[in-house]
Design a protein around this motif. Structure first.
Motif, mmCIF file in Angstrom:
data_model
loop_
_atom_site.group_PDB
_atom_site.id
_atom_site.type_symbol
_atom_site.label_atom_id
_atom_site.label_comp_id
_atom_site.label_asym_id
_atom_site.label_seq_id
_atom_site.Cartn_x
_atom_site.Cartn_y
_atom_site.Cartn_z
ATOM 1 N N ALA B 227 61.265 68.056 21.333
ATOM 2 C CA ALA B 227 60.374 69.052 21.936
ATOM 3 C C ALA B 227 61.079 70.402 22.090
ATOM 4 O O ALA B 227 60.506 71.440 21.797
ATOM 5 C CB ALA B 227 59.866 68.550 23.284
ATOM 6 N N ASP B 228 62.332 70.367 22.546
ATOM 7 C CA ASP B 228 63.088 71.609 22.724
ATOM 8 C C ASP B 228 64.203 71.692 21.699
ATOM 9 O O ASP B 228 64.859 70.696 21.402
ATOM 10 C CB ASP B 228 63.697 71.667 24.127
ATOM 11 N N PHE B 229 64.418 72.882 21.178
ATOM 12 C CA PHE B 229 65.421 73.051 20.129
ATOM 13 C C PHE B 229 65.868 74.495 20.118
ATOM 14 O O PHE B 229 65.136 75.387 20.579
ATOM 15 C CB PHE B 229 64.823 72.675 18.766
ATOM 16 N N THR B 230 67.029 74.739 19.568
ATOM 17 C CA THR B 230 67.467 76.123 19.398
ATOM 18 C C THR B 230 66.921 76.641 18.072
ATOM 19 O O THR B 230 66.618 75.868 17.165
ATOM 20 C CB THR B 230 68.997 76.222 19.365
ATOM 21 N N LEU B 231 66.830 77.950 17.943
ATOM 22 C CA LEU B 231 66.363 78.516 16.679
ATOM 23 C C LEU B 231 67.300 78.128 15.545
ATOM 24 O O LEU B 231 66.872 77.938 14.406
ATOM 25 C CB LEU B 231 66.269 80.047 16.784
ATOM 26 N N PHE B 232 68.572 77.999 15.861
ATOM 27 C CA PHE B 232 69.528 77.650 14.822
ATOM 28 C C PHE B 232 69.269 76.233 14.302
ATOM 29 O O PHE B 232 69.303 75.982 13.104
ATOM 30 C CB PHE B 232 70.956 77.760 15.368
ATOM 31 N N ARG B 233 68.982 75.314 15.231
ATOM 32 C CA ARG B 233 68.679 73.958 14.799
ATOM 33 C C ARG B 233 67.395 73.924 13.964
ATOM 34 O O ARG B 233 67.307 73.207 12.967
ATOM 35 C CB ARG B 233 68.532 73.049 16.013
ATOM 36 N N ARG B 274 78.405 81.084 21.765
ATOM 37 C CA ARG B 274 77.481 81.457 22.834
ATOM 38 C C ARG B 274 76.336 80.447 22.959
ATOM 39 O O ARG B 274 75.761 80.045 21.958
ATOM 40 C CB ARG B 274 76.936 82.833 22.465
ATOM 41 N N PRO B 275 76.009 80.033 24.170
ATOM 42 C CA PRO B 275 74.910 79.070 24.331
ATOM 43 C C PRO B 275 73.596 79.696 23.888
ATOM 44 O O PRO B 275 73.352 80.875 24.174
ATOM 45 C CB PRO B 275 74.890 78.794 25.835
ATOM 46 N N ALA B 276 72.784 78.880 23.233
ATOM 47 C CA ALA B 276 71.546 79.427 22.670
ATOM 48 C C ALA B 276 70.357 79.105 23.549
ATOM 49 O O ALA B 276 70.318 78.076 24.232
ATOM 50 C CB ALA B 276 71.313 78.863 21.282
ATOM 51 N N GLU B 277 69.392 79.968 23.513
ATOM 52 C CA GLU B 277 68.113 79.752 24.182
ATOM 53 C C GLU B 277 67.430 78.533 23.563
ATOM 54 O O GLU B 277 67.474 78.333 22.345
ATOM 55 C CB GLU B 277 67.257 80.995 23.959
ATOM 56 N N LEU B 278 66.781 77.731 24.411
ATOM 57 C CA LEU B 278 65.964 76.625 23.893
ATOM 58 C C LEU B 278 64.518 77.093 23.731
ATOM 59 O O LEU B 278 63.987 77.771 24.611
ATOM 60 C CB LEU B 278 66.016 75.430 24.837
ATOM 61 N N TYR B 279 63.917 76.703 22.628
ATOM 62 C CA TYR B 279 62.532 77.061 22.355
ATOM 63 C C TYR B 279 61.688 75.814 22.256
ATOM 64 O O TYR B 279 62.205 74.718 22.061
ATOM 65 C CB TYR B 279 62.436 77.844 21.041
#
Lengths: 301, 301
Positions: B227-233, B274-279
DNA sequence: TCAAAAGTGTTATCCTTACACCCATGT
DNA sequence: ACATGGGTGTAAGGATAACACTTTTGA
């Protein structure tokens, strides 16, 4: 005792004549022509399809492609005697000629009058469809409401998105839910277009969507044209299928520039106006991309 | 006495883990998992598919779509006892988990090593494929030769056209003809990738092509992510499926700009940097067009 | 001479692609 | 300090869409 399975091969057979896309239907019943798949006679599904089409109609099919396989139990309520029918729908192209047998050519916009935008936005979009769809949106609670809004916007277009000619199936399904077509569970008020039996109009919608989608990146139009044609006729045929008018200058540039087509050196005899060069399709171009992706003349809003 | 017809439902079940797309296969046999359609138990084809998948594997299928229906008599030489088998292939997505039963996850590039360009052009393209295809082109007479040239160019790329990741099936069929895969009628020299039984690798190729095509205009990736993921993932997952590296800056702009995704406000804990925002995916966006059509970073030539 | 269609040229705009750079964190 | 990934700005080039105009024929 296990239920027997039979397989029907349904066909959406398309031709274009007089700038009108047509489809072969069995007239009073409102069904697409179909034949049974015979596992003993037919080596492949496509062979089976071509067999019954030749037997029933004498038509010479060109390109054929599979559309979808349906297996819902309650599709065809006739066969509730215990046997079960699968049906595999095919899309096929022909250069038009009179069919043998009971099936007849019908303009496909008889079934989908809202899909023909060649003369501008059809009156029934403003007069019937948009009010009905808006009412349907408004009738839902706020959660469901937002979903319906997006769906309506996608299907029937808005300022930014415009009308997308490829979404034929999505629109049919929307109108089915809204109650705008005779096949709906709960039709309300005036009902749009010629109805068909069972889910055949849904299959036809799938086919039209597929054709329109393919126009952009596969050379399908040429299956529906004679060997030699003018660029103008090519454009009119594409427009008939896509249901929109295209921009003349850009169309020619694109078609000629992509080397999809080559001049024959001969000219078309008839008609008013300057005689046009005749072109032929270059069969050897399998065409990587962007066969026909052209700007719409009057922005569809 | 007419031949009996049975219908099998084949499934290409796809998951992504560790940046690797995987597919469920029955390991030693090299077959896709399948189940029989039971006209008595299954109201629709998709219901039938979900039934046997649950029974056999305990996996929770997400989105499911029909791929193609096969009916060739000589597909499956086992059933030459008089009975006849149709099979309907489906594509399904899962968030990966260990399957029950005999089937196992296998990386899909085990079967199609030439389809993974994430580390640049695979060595076997230059070393094996291009020489073999060129020889095959050269072996034909001038008429046939031009056709083969175009086909080779389209499938394996050239200066102008580049490698098109969507043409998975076209390439498999080309390589089959050239004799580069073990399933060929006449395999010649070294043979590429893990083979499968019958035409199952062909079905897998169809599925991969469909997935890659869908990436551009339907939100399929999200079926394969938590459900939640970083843009990089998200980017890595798309890259895994598409088999190419994408341009970071443009990717994020496109995804965020299309409002496909919304920030949760939380951040991913782990990892260096750097920690990434979760989307999270915005389910309500059915998305009109261009979900993910991003520039390839290193031009695929 | 006019209507109808065939053709060609040109421009403004937007999208795609590529490059460049700064930011925040762990080791 | 620096490696690693997060994140943003912007400019060049190409494709698209729209407009304008000339040419050639039949009635």
């Amino acid at each position: 005792m296990p239920t027997d399975l039979a397989v029907a091969l349904d066909a959406v057979i398309v031709a274009v004549s007089d700038e009108e896309p047509r489809v072969l239907v069995r007239a009073p019943e409102g069904t697409l022509p179909a034949g049974l798949f015979d596992p003993d006679a037919d080596r492949t599904l496509e062979v089976g399809l071509r067999r019954w089409v030749t037997e029933q109609t004498q038509l010479q099919l060109g390109h054929v492609e599979q559309l979808y396989t349906f297996g819902d139990r309650d599709r065809d309520p006739q066969h509730s005697d215990g046997s079960r029918m699968l049906s595999i729908a095919y899309l096929a192209f022909v250069r038009e000629s009179p069919p043998a047998g009971p099936a007849r050519w019908r303009a496909w916009y008889d079934y989908f009058p809202w899909e023909d935008w060649r003369q501008g936005r059809p009156a029934l979009v403003d007069e019937v469809i948009r009010p009905a769809v808006e009412a349907w949106v408004a009738a839902a609670g706020s959660e469901e409401r937002r979903l319906r809004e997006r769906r309506a916007r996608r299907c029937t277009g808005t300022r930014k998105a415009g009308w997308n000619p490829e979404l034929v199936l999505d629109r049919y399904e929307l109108f089915w839910e809204v109650g705008l077509v005779a096949e709906s569970r709960a039709p309300r008020g005036p009902v749009l277009g010629q109805a068909m039996a069972g889910d055949h109009r849904r299959i036809l919608a799938t086919a039209i969507g597929r054709v329109r989608g393919a126009l952009g990146y596969r050379p399908v139009v040429f299956e529906l044209l004679p060997a030699d044609f003018t660029l103008f006729r090519l454009q009119r045929t594409v427009e008939a299928l896509a249901g929109v008018r295209l921009h003349k200058g850009n169309f020619r540039r694109l078609v000629v520039g992509a080397k999809l087509v080559e001049a024959t050196g001969r000219r078309a005899a008839e008609g008013p106006g300057r005689p046009a060069e005749l072109y032929r399709f270059r069969r050897d171009v399998v065409a990587e991309r962007n066969i026909l992706r052209v700007s719409i003349n009057s922005p569809a809003r």
